[in-house]
Motif scaffolding. Sequence first.
Motif, PDB file in Angstrom:
ATOM      1  N   ILE A 231      34.545  39.303  34.295  1.00 56.38           N
ATOM      2  CA  ILE A 231      36.551  39.190  33.957  1.00 56.38           C
ATOM      3  C   ILE A 231      36.821  39.963  33.046  1.00 56.38           C
ATOM      4  N   GLY A 234      36.073  43.623  34.136  1.00 56.38           N
ATOM      5  CA  GLY A 234      36.845  43.931  35.178  1.00 56.38           C
ATOM      6  C   GLY A 234      35.956  43.913  36.212  1.00 56.38           C
ATOM      7  N   ILE A 235      36.306  43.128  37.602  1.00 60.84           N
ATOM      8  CA  ILE A 235      36.463  42.483  38.413  1.00 60.84           C
ATOM      9  C   ILE A 235      35.422  44.051  39.407  1.00 60.84           C
ATOM     10  N   MET A 288      38.289  36.895  25.473  1.00 58.56           N
ATOM     11  CA  MET A 288      38.957  36.446  26.614  1.00 58.56           C
ATOM     12  C   MET A 288      39.813  36.669  27.358  1.00 58.56           C
ATOM     13  N   ALA A 289      40.411  35.532  26.257  1.00 58.62           N
ATOM     14  CA  ALA A 289      41.918  34.972  26.612  1.00 58.62           C
ATOM     15  C   ALA A 289      42.562  36.556  26.076  1.00 58.62           C
ATOM     16  N   LEU A 292      42.399  39.408  28.550  1.00 63.97           N
ATOM     17  CA  LEU A 292      43.377  38.776  30.107  1.00 63.97           C
ATOM     18  C   LEU A 292      44.677  39.291  29.416  1.00 63.97           C
ATOM     19  N   VAL A 293      44.774  38.289  28.191  1.00 64.03           N
ATOM     20  CA  VAL A 293      46.586  38.513  28.260  1.00 64.03           C
ATOM     21  C   VAL A 293      47.388  39.867  28.009  1.00 64.03           C
ATOM     22  N   ALA A 294      46.003  41.235  27.560  1.00 68.98           N
ATOM     23  CA  ALA A 294      46.132  42.530  27.261  1.00 68.98           C
ATOM     24  C   ALA A 294      46.377  43.017  28.360  1.00 68.98           C
ATOM     25  N   PRO A 296      45.759  42.403  32.031  1.00 65.09           N
ATOM     26  CA  PRO A 296      45.242  41.477  32.919  1.00 65.09           C
ATOM     27  C   PRO A 296      44.322  41.854  34.147  1.00 65.09           C
ATOM     28  N   GLU A 297      43.425  42.488  33.902  1.00 66.95           N
ATOM     29  CA  GLU A 297      42.448  43.453  35.446  1.00 66.95           C
ATOM     30  C   GLU A 297      41.237  43.301  34.448  1.00 66.95           C
ATOM     31  N   GLY A 298      41.558  43.208  32.881  1.00 66.41           N
ATOM     32  CA  GLY A 298      39.590  43.669  32.704  1.00 66.41           C
ATOM     33  C   GLY A 298      39.816  44.800  32.065  1.00 66.41           C
TER      34      GLY A 298
END
Lengths: 305, 331
Positions: A231, A234-235, A288-289, A292-294, A296-298
């Motif tokens: 995550i 980025g997937i 991780m949080a 993701l907040v900064a 959102p797609e990794g």
Amino acid sequence: MLLFIEQTLNGLQFGLLLFLLAAGLTLVFGIMDLVNLAHGSLYMLGAYFAATFTALTGHFIGGVVLALMATLLVGMAVEVIAMRRLYGRDHLDHVLGTFGLILFFNELVRLIWGPAGMNLTLPSWLNTSIELMPGVHYSMYRLSIIIVSLAVAISLYFVVMRTRIGMLIRAGASNREMIGALGINIKLLFTLVFGAGAALAGLAGLMQAAILTAQIGMGENILILAFVVIIIGGIGSIRGAFVASLLVGLIDTVGRAFLPDVLKLFLSNSAASTAGPALSSMLIYLVMAVILVARPEGLFPAANK
Amino acid sequence: MKTIFTVRNVLVFGLLAFLAVIPAYADVTGNTFIMTLFTRIVILAIAAVSLNLIMSYGGMVSFGHAAYLGIGGYAVGILAFEGINSGFVQWPVAMIACGLFALVTGALSLRTRGVYFIMITLAFAQMIYYVGVSLDRYGADDGLTIYKRSNFGSLINLSNKTTFYYVCLVTLFATMYLVWRLVNSRFGMVIQGARSNDRRMRAIGIPTFRYRLVCFVIAGMMCGLAGILLANQADFVSPATMHWTRSGDLIVMAVLGGMGSVIGPVVGAVALLVLEETLPHIIAVVGHFVTGLEMTAAREYWQLVLGPMLLLVVLYARGGIDGLLRGGRRD
């Protein structure tokens, strides 16, 4: 300083181990769009196979190779029997179905190998320590994990970026339907990718088994970490998975080793010794949080889908 | 040609009626185990119903819903440990704590979509799990025993098993009613609209983020209620309450029962937990019947059967149990 070097190497080793697990996960995720919670079960199977085959053959490398082949086969079988039917379904269906597979594999292992864990015994040439720098000793086995994982990572990069099959994998990640329409046998490609991912997970599992033991449920906690890695990265992005796994491995290991001491600078001793372990366990989830907040797609979002 | 007497409706009504008469049945047969089991089922059904609100109506798949079970439980446990037994204090504090946690994590999580949302909710739940593990004063890993259940004075006595069961059941029915009213209101339309096309909803001037956040908070507080009840039932709370596999269990209940209806998760909770209890016996009996051998050893391995069963439900019964009863009609 000595401790710092050792912990950094441990972090590197753990990160690379995570990468082996995350690489398969992110490929399966990116190409087949499949959330595979059972990836941790393959990790566990790799450990059990290795413990069994090395004991059976009495030869470490031979046992490991046999274990990798066995995990590859199990992975391909799982893909053909179950996973293939889950492609194109909702992510929720994936979660439910593969959650069922976790239960199945845990019980299967208990049925075959019994509830007690298994040890993977190292040959004497791995079970020593090596002097990296004057005065800096490091476990030979952990060093070999670093070397093997790096070699796998580099060859994986080479395969994905420089070969025809790698080109198909990348094409599959960006547009599944299109490469199917262009006459590529996607079914076979998917089975191969899944099997390869399983073998990588098995490799990670058997390498970890020699440090800890092979036990039921060993794949579950590390699976969550592997998910965190893909995550953050980025997937679908192998490069992202590599960077993120090193990041997670280092933060987790170094944080656990030094955060309690750092906290002691600000807090009372007792408060620091309570908060330290909790905070270091939380650290990667916190990272991780924030990421993701900064973003959102990794960190390395795969090409737009 | 709509009739309310479909097979599904009769069965659903039967299930609800069955839940209502459990204490009487336990009383007559003297079977106290079934009371304990069904109290647990009813409580976890509340959690599953709340998850279903955000998951199937709001499209927010939370993989960290068990966190609220833990927060609700720990609020009760910690207050009781510190000598505050009044339910009038414990319950509101627990629900406010859940609401605040949902507000903060929801505001951050809702910036992401899809799998990223699944994983960021999981991350927050893991954080709170490790907070539980580190609470040295309150038992850390071993958990916290609650010596006295929430005290509501002379109003209601939670230590009475039958009373407690009915409190849980009424809470479940109230939760279902609330969810049903919510999803059929203007608010619910916005939530469902945002699930199917968020961009379009915003384009017509609806601030979907706010609606989704409120929905997330409501679901969190409902699940907190389940956590309060669970801690009271077990007289115990531990970090294991909020382990990520528990969040997985809640998802399994909702999907197994059937998403897209208010009753689905209840059916799923009953099915999953009853199956967990009875599968060992079923395996032993069927195994004995088929092979003629004593199959007591096989009981232990019931998860070997449950796992593939879940997979089969996913593969061949896409609407879950409720979907099967509706005869494959999809909406």
